[in-house]
Design an enzyme around this catalytic site. Structure first.
Site, PDB file in Angstrom:
ATOM      1  N   CYS A  76       1.899   2.330   3.838  1.00  0.00           N
ATOM      2  CA  CYS A  76       0.878   3.210   4.426  1.00  0.00           C
ATOM      3  C   CYS A  76      -0.061   2.407   5.330  1.00  0.00           C
ATOM      4  CB  CYS A  76       0.125   3.969   3.340  1.00  0.00           C
ATOM      5  SG  CYS A  76      -0.844   5.345   3.997  1.00  0.00           S
ATOM      6  N   HIS A 176       4.172   6.640   0.385  1.00  0.00           N
ATOM      7  CA  HIS A 176       3.826   5.832  -0.785  1.00  0.00           C
ATOM      8  C   HIS A 176       4.981   5.820  -1.782  1.00  0.00           C
ATOM      9  CE1 HIS A 176      -0.451   5.003  -0.034  1.00  0.00           C
ATOM     10  NE2 HIS A 176      -0.419   6.143   0.646  1.00  0.00           N
ATOM     11  N   GLU A 178       5.256   4.103  -4.331  1.00  0.00           N
ATOM     12  CA  GLU A 178       4.712   3.978  -5.692  1.00  0.00           C
ATOM     13  C   GLU A 178       4.236   5.309  -6.245  1.00  0.00           C
ATOM     14  OE1 GLU A 178       3.237   3.275  -2.943  1.00  0.00           O
ATOM     15  OE2 GLU A 178       1.040   3.337  -3.067  1.00  0.00           O
TER      16      GLU A 178
END
Lengths: 194, 482
Positions: A76, A176, A178
């Site tokens: 990001c 993202h 994650e």
């Protein structure tokens, strides 16, 4: 050992939690020495360009990061900072990848927020077991406009933008991983396996 | 740059003209609403609708159809054709149309444009610069004007117009490519430009993007599948976990609370069921002046890797920082946003707008809504629409719209409230309060224009599973991550 760069700008718990899930060794650090010794680097992205670059400069990381030779993943804002310049806070960035970071125009809702598909444009080890129909989680108001052919995946939001880029050992993803459930973990696993 | 599909309506049908010639029309479809819905389904982010009968006769002919479309789809609509007086323009803008396109009035009624700009804002007014061999054409492109384009542009600038729709009549409907030279000349005058006429393929789009156009209206090329839309951003389904003293609770209108389980256990279950995000609202926090639980954020972040928002009793930048560091992705602010609006701009500056959610508690009052704070217990006297606009300006990144009238009633979301908030700001909107059945979620998306839909007790009780809801929405042509 993977070094997760801590630039004191926001949430890095998400990335460390994901790495813990993948059972890989990592260290969270802002120490240039440790970063230089790592065999992989993750540059998470939360916060704003201006503040993030200020933090990096404080630790001279703006000079060190462009010289890294091991696999490097910017997420990001971490991807955006790899470029020359960002319209966010009119910030000069790391200049690792030629191009600018621009704001979405208000023809679409800003931020681009939610789960979107990425269209794989170039094969890469990052995409192992991932297809064009998989969803990733995005949350950003600015997007990267690379000058060169570094795009390895694109996403459509009021037009195509770079969802992922690769230049040599430098990888960047606008989404993202994650936060992207199982698909995201797959991508992180692929990076850790590089 | 955005691709804006064009729907031109003539005698109630979707047509394309060739060079603006009403005698050379091709009918593509006799149901404009259906066409609009198809474009939405294919991923359009905005629509361009022209009342061709209106453009020609000077007053709206297909207004009802157009307003019906605007009300039945969840993307912004810009409308032109026959908008020649203030009342008609205002009618459109007040009935769900996001932007209006003015053509003919530009020549002789700048006062009207000025009035519209001051009432509705310049971003909702588009002026059409239609040209034929370098001359300005009006009245459904039937009248050639002697006034030079340069003079008109100068006048428009003075009037406060910022966005122009530029069309070369000679190019329209031809698939011969847009008139880049014309557009470039006008761009020099520093207007936002939406280009129309002649766009045939991706190369044309690329060229328009390159010279700096904001959008491209595409008609024939879309109808004939020479250009395709694809927007895959999904609508999000969000279970909300109201937390009281560390436990998930449910109640009606924040009262009569009942225990609904352990937050982390529920979070894991919802993650597994396919929730797109989670929201935790510590409803006890503000009333009891207790800080939101950092521990909860840490535990949740460890267990799930989908985004989650935490709200309730968050007051300071320090609180926000701590929660973000603990693993929260977004922070919802309610009472603090009212008491200390500055915190929004400060937080946006430090952490980015994307993590600042305004949790709006609104209650119907006369013709509008009033903002409440302190878990819905305290009226503020603030108008919800005005307040939301202010929050957007300060840097909020998303609006979570709670209706105190509907909360816990299972009578459906407050669609009018959602529409009002959605058209007031250009931010993602989460619909909350009132979901009782799966149809309510669909209505919130289709009519309420919500980007995400949130519910609590309906999910907690097991009445409706996330999986089942998502399948249902997908079957109704909503973009959903399954």
């Amino acid at each position: 050992m993977i070094a997760v760069i801590n630039y004191h700008a926001g949430n890095i718990a998400s990335i460390t939690n994901a790495l813990r899930k993948l059972k890989v060794d990592f260290v969270v650090t802002d120490d240039p020495k440790k970063i230089k010794q790592a065999d992989k680097i993750i540059f998470p992205g939360v916060g704003r360009a201006g503040a993030a670059m200020r933090e990096l400069k404080k630790r001279k990381l703006n000079k060190i990061l462009p010289k890294i030779k091991v696999p490097f993943l910017g997420i990001c804002l971490g991807m955006q900072l790899l470029f020359d310049y960002s319209e966010e806070d009119n910030t000069n960035c790391l200049k690792i990848i030629p191009g600018a970071v621009k704001k979405f125009t208000d023809e679409v809702k800003i931020p681009h927020l939610g789960w979107n598909k990425v269209e794989i444009k170039k094969s890469s080890l990052l995409w192992k077991n991932i297809t064009t129909n998989d969803y990733f989680y995005f949350i950003h108001s600015f997007y990267c406009a690379p000058k060169n052919k570094v795009v390895i995946a694109s996403t459509n939001y009021g037009g195509q933008f770079a969802a992922a880029v690769q230049k040599n050992n430098f990888y960047g993803v606008q989404f993202h991983p994650e936060k992207s459930s199982k698909t995201g973990l797959k991508l992180l696993r692929n990076f850790c396996n590089l | 740059m955005i691709i804006i599909p064009a729907i031109d309506i003539l005698n109630g049908q979707c047509v394309r003209l060739f060079q603006g010639d009403y005698n050379k029309s091709i009918t593509y479809n006799n149901n404009p609403l259906k066409t609009a819905k198809r474009f939405v389904q294919e991923g359009a982010l905005s629509l361009h609708i022209i009342d061709l009968d209106g453009a020609k006769t000077g007053q709206p002919v297909n207004m009802d159809t157009i307003i019906k479309i605007a009300k039945n789809i969840n993307i912004p609509v810009q409308v032109g054709g026959g908008i020649r007086n203030y009342q008609i323009a205002a009618n459109y803008l007040e009935q769900g149309v996001k932007k209006i396109i003015l053509g003919t009035v530009v020549i002789n009624n700048q006062t009207m444009i000025k009035k519209l700009i001051s009432k509705f804002g310049t971003e909702r007014i588009i002026v059409a610069i239609d040209t034929d061999k370098g001359k300005l054409v009006t009245n459904g492109w039937q009248v050639i004007n002697s006034i030079s384009i340069k003079t008109i542009l100068k006048k428009l600038k003075q009037t406060g117009v910022t966005t122009l729709l530029v069309t070369d009549k000679q190019k329209d409907g031809t698939l011969n490519g847009p008139n880049l030279t014309l557009i470039k000349t006008i761009l020099k005058q520093k207007f936002n430009i939406i280009a129309a006429g002649g766009v045939a393929n991706n190369k044309d789009l690329k060229n328009l993007k390159k010279i700096g156009c904001l959008g491209a209206v595409v008609g024939k090329a879309l109808y004939e599948n020479k250009i395709t839309l694809s927007n895959n951003l999904t609508k999000r389904v969000i279970p909300c976990l109201d937390i009281n003293n560390g436990r998930v609770v449910k109640g009606i209108k924040f009262k009569n609370l009942q225990d609904a389980g352990d937050p982390v256990a529920l979070a894991k279950k919802y993650n597994k069921d396919g929730a797109d995000e989670l929201v935790f609202l510590d409803i006890s926090a503000t009333v009891q002046k207790r800080k939101t639980q950092i521990e909860l954020a840490k535990r949740v972040a460890k267990e799930i890797n989908i985004p989650f928002t935490i709200g309730g009793g968050i007051k300071t930048l320090g609180d926000i920082r701590e929660l973000l560091l603990a693993g929260a992705d977004k922070i919802a602010l309610n009472t603090a946003a009212v008491k200390n609006p500055k915190i929004i701009s400060q937080a946006a500056k430090q952490f980015g707008s994307q993590c600042i959610v305004i949790s709006l508690d609104a209650k119907r009052k006369n013709n509008s809504w009033e903002v409440y704070t302190n878990s819905g217990t305290k009226a503020t006297g603030l108008n919800a629409i005005v307040f939301t606009k202010k929050m957007a300006k300060l840097g909020a990144g998303e609006i979570l719209v709670n209706s105190l009238d509907r909360d816990g009633t299972k009578s459906g979301y407050d669609i009018k409230l959602l529409q009002a908030i959605g058209s007031a700001v250009n931010l993602p909107i989460i619909a909350s309060s009132g979901a009782g059945k799966k149809e309510d979620f669909l209505t919130a998306i289709e009519k309420g224009q919500a980007d995400a839909i949130l519910a609590a007790s309906l999910f907690h009780s097991g009445e409706l599973s996330i999986k089942k809801l998502k399948k249902y929405l997908q079957n109704n042509n909503i973009n959903i991550r399954l």
